[in-house]
Design an enzyme around this catalytic site. Sequence first.
Site, short mmCIF file in Angstrom:
data_model
loop_
_atom_site.label_atom_id
_atom_site.label_comp_id
_atom_site.label_asym_id
_atom_site.label_seq_id
_atom_site.Cartn_x
_atom_site.Cartn_y
_atom_site.Cartn_z
NE ARG A 229 -4.05 -1.85 0.03
CZ ARG A 229 -4.02 -2.90 -0.77
NH1 ARG A 229 -2.96 -3.09 -1.56
NH2 ARG A 229 -5.01 -3.78 -0.78
CG ASP B 265 3.35 -2.67 -8.25
OD1 ASP B 265 3.54 -2.34 -9.43
OD2 ASP B 265 2.37 -3.36 -7.89
CD GLU C 264 -1.96 2.88 -6.00
OE1 GLU C 264 -2.74 2.01 -6.42
OE2 GLU C 264 -0.86 2.62 -5.48
CG HIS D 150 -1.44 -1.16 -7.83
ND1 HIS D 150 -1.98 -0.42 -6.82
CD2 HIS D 150 -1.60 -2.45 -7.45
CE1 HIS D 150 -2.49 -1.22 -5.89
NE2 HIS D 150 -2.26 -2.47 -6.25
#
Length: 219
Positions: free
Chosen positions: A121, A145, A150, A182
């Site tokens: 997260r 990632d 985001e 992600h």
Amino acid sequence: MLLTITRKTHKAYNRVREQNFSLDGLLGYNLFGKTVGVIGTGKIGKAFIKIMKGFGCKILAYDILPDVSLTDVAYVSLEELLKSSEIISLHCPLTKENHYLVNSQSIDLMKPGVTIVNTSRGALINTIDIIKALKTKKIAALCIDVYEQEEKLFFKDLSSSIIDDDKIQRLMSFPNVLVTAHQAFFTEEAMTEIAQITLDSISKISKNTMPENDAVMLT
């Protein structure tokens, strides 16, 4: 991501495409013998531990609910993990308690030259604090990632846009930072399993039966 950042294959790929086969600046390091701190030992954390053990790494783990089945893993306090690990990988859900788990205070506890990987997260990391640590070289490499803002960026094509998020732009300017959008979950097998579990759950709920995956009922 860890293998990419440690062996700089992303840089080598771009060089070779331009017919540059020089090894200058591509010196990496082996994972064998490194101490890897794993924060969060759920299913993904345990899978990561298994992979790192295959590379011959020493594993330190931290979880508010230690997994008793991991008999060959040393569970330690969060402070000890931060102080002793050369690589730290985050594998935990986001809660009020661990929001900005990686911040200036926790970074101060870490070894100089630590590598941090976050595929869980985004808001586990305070971006402003991590940028400062990258500038001072306290953090040698960062792989993410996920990113705390985001939702404004990921899963969108912004190649023709001006991104007004200065923090992500600063992060991407570092040669020792690897950012992906992600996509850690994004494989054919994972997507097939997600679809199958979803359809099976819908079918069972429609028949007034509980789905095998209890998490479905929480959404």
